[in-house]
Design a protein around this motif. Structure first.
Motif, short mmCIF file in Angstrom:
data_model
loop_
_atom_site.label_atom_id
_atom_site.label_comp_id
_atom_site.label_asym_id
_atom_site.label_seq_id
_atom_site.Cartn_x
_atom_site.Cartn_y
_atom_site.Cartn_z
N THR A 86 0.79 -1.17 -0.05
CA THR A 86 0.00 0.02 -0.01
C THR A 86 0.86 1.40 0.05
O THR A 86 0.17 2.36 -0.16
N GLY A 87 2.13 1.23 0.27
CA GLY A 87 3.00 2.16 0.15
C GLY A 87 3.27 3.03 1.22
O GLY A 87 3.87 4.06 1.34
N ASP A 121 -12.95 -3.62 -2.58
CA ASP A 121 -11.59 -4.50 -2.44
C ASP A 121 -11.84 -5.55 -1.50
O ASP A 121 -12.92 -5.51 -0.60
N TRP A 122 -11.25 -6.35 -1.32
CA TRP A 122 -11.21 -7.89 -0.48
C TRP A 122 -10.13 -7.79 0.38
O TRP A 122 -9.26 -7.33 0.25
N ARG A 158 -11.85 1.47 -1.10
CA ARG A 158 -10.94 2.27 -1.10
C ARG A 158 -11.17 3.92 -1.36
O ARG A 158 -10.42 4.60 -0.62
N ALA A 159 -11.88 4.34 -2.40
CA ALA A 159 -12.16 5.69 -2.50
C ALA A 159 -12.92 6.07 -1.47
O ALA A 159 -12.47 7.16 -1.03
N PHE A 160 -13.98 5.35 -0.91
CA PHE A 160 -14.60 6.09 0.12
C PHE A 160 -13.81 6.12 1.50
O PHE A 160 -13.73 6.97 2.22
N GLN A 161 -12.67 4.96 1.57
CA GLN A 161 -11.83 4.81 2.70
C GLN A 161 -10.81 6.13 2.56
O GLN A 161 -10.55 6.58 3.87
N SER A 162 -10.17 6.58 1.42
CA SER A 162 -9.04 7.21 1.52
C SER A 162 -9.19 8.34 0.76
O SER A 162 -8.35 9.45 0.90
N GLU A 163 -10.23 8.67 0.00
CA GLU A 163 -10.36 9.71 -0.88
C GLU A 163 -11.38 10.62 -0.68
O GLU A 163 -11.73 11.73 -1.30
N ARG A 164 -12.16 10.34 0.56
CA ARG A 164 -13.67 11.11 0.93
C ARG A 164 -13.32 12.04 2.14
O ARG A 164 -14.24 12.12 2.63
N GLY A 165 -12.19 12.09 2.58
CA GLY A 165 -11.94 12.65 3.77
C GLY A 165 -12.34 12.07 5.10
O GLY A 165 -13.02 11.16 5.11
N PRO A 252 0.60 -3.98 -12.68
CA PRO A 252 0.82 -2.37 -12.83
C PRO A 252 -0.49 -1.44 -12.50
O PRO A 252 -0.39 -0.52 -12.12
N GLU A 253 -1.60 -2.19 -12.46
CA GLU A 253 -2.79 -1.55 -12.25
C GLU A 253 -3.68 -2.30 -11.05
O GLU A 253 -3.80 -3.51 -11.11
N PRO A 254 -4.38 -1.42 -10.18
CA PRO A 254 -5.28 -2.06 -9.07
C PRO A 254 -6.08 -2.74 -9.71
O PRO A 254 -6.62 -2.41 -10.97
N VAL A 255 -6.78 -3.90 -9.14
CA VAL A 255 -7.80 -4.46 -9.67
C VAL A 255 -9.04 -4.47 -8.37
O VAL A 255 -8.57 -4.83 -7.25
#
Length: 282
Positions: A86-87, A121-122, A158-165, A252-255
């Motif tokens: 996850t970096g 995601d799982w 993941r978008a709800f988790q990390s990109e929505r504040g 190279p791309e998330p799934v």
């Protein structure tokens, strides 16, 4: 013992898996699997029961292995190789967040893809079910407060988790994002919770393979640590983190998941789950 709940959603009954693989109804002995039913005294009474005297059932559905958990506590980035994918740097202390309990469903129930989701995601995880109240517990005594263990799929958007504040909760709590079971395996049947293999497939493709021996913080440490911040009550669930192989980490791309896919997952000695993804219902 392998304890479970069977029947329609909202009307499940407690049961036990016997040595021959038959499911036997426990509703004559317990009202449900939760609270004081998970205490050492209650579990000892079940161990002394002649299971052959209990009725055999053939359930159409297996429900969540614990009824209405008061808390669903999750541990983030608890495998160093998952943190790396996850970096993020491995944490110095456990990262805790909560998953809303409306996420809890049975092990084979459908998993909904939320409206507007692009990054569902799982995460296969070892679940720890508390059996005895724990507050300020020493690590050396922590496992005595555990009723047993179960398989958890910590489904995440993941978008709800990390990109929505804000914090992670909104990406972890959609309805159906917490399948648990099929069984609650009592702690006496798990010789070492730090040596269990985990795996997860999507549409037959192996995505996650791991072992709890690579956790950064083990089960005893987690129970003790969490009990310093909140009282753990019988029936509370701790999801202890996931090994590498989640969709967001694929190169190279998330799934990510879409409706119509099938997740199968399991943990050594704790059983398997199978979920089909569907569009979110109203």
């Amino acid at each position: 013992m392998k304890l479970l709940r069977h029947g329609p959603a909202g009307a499940e009954k407690p049961a036990i898996l016997d040595a021959e693989g038959k499911i036997r109804d426990l509703s004559g002995m317990l009202s449900d699997l939760g609270g004081e039913a998970l205490s050492d005294a209650s579990l000892d009474r079940l161990r002394q029961t002649d299971l052959s005297t209990l009725p055999v059932v053939d359930p159409q559905r297996i429900g969540a292995c614990v009824v209405r958990p008061g808390k669903f506590i999750c541990v983030g980035l608890n495998y160093a190789d998952h943190a790396k994918e996850t970096g993020k740097a491995p944490p110095e202390e456990p990262i805790l967040f909560m998953k809303a309990t409306n996420a809890v469903v049975g092990p084979n129930d459908d998993v909904e893809i939320p409206r507007g989701s692009l990054k569902t995601d799982w995460e296969v995880e070892l679940g720890v079910v508390i059996g005895t109240r724990a507050k300020y517990v020493a690590e050396s005594q922590a496992l005595n407060h555990v009723a047993g263990y179960c398989v958890v799929n910590d489904v995440s958007e993941r978008a709800f988790q990390s990109e929505r504040g804000g914090q992670w909760t909104k990406g972890k709590s959609h309805d159906t994002f917490g399948p648990i079971g099929p069984w609650l395996v009592t702690r006496d049947e798990v010789a070492d919770p730090q040596n269990l293999s985990l795996w997860l497939d999507v549409d037959g493709v192996r995505r996650q393979t791991g072992n709890t021996n690579t956790m950064i913080f083990g089960v005893a440490h987690l129970v003790s640590y969490i009990s310093q911040f909140m009282t753990l009550e019988p029936g509370d669930i701790i999801a202890t983190g996931t090994p590498p192989g989640v969709g967001m980490g694929i190169k190279p791309e998330p799934v990510f998941l879409r409706a119509g896919q099938v997740m199968t997952l399991g943990i050594e000695g704790l059983g398997e789950q199978k979920q089909t993804t569907v569009e979110a219902r109203a």
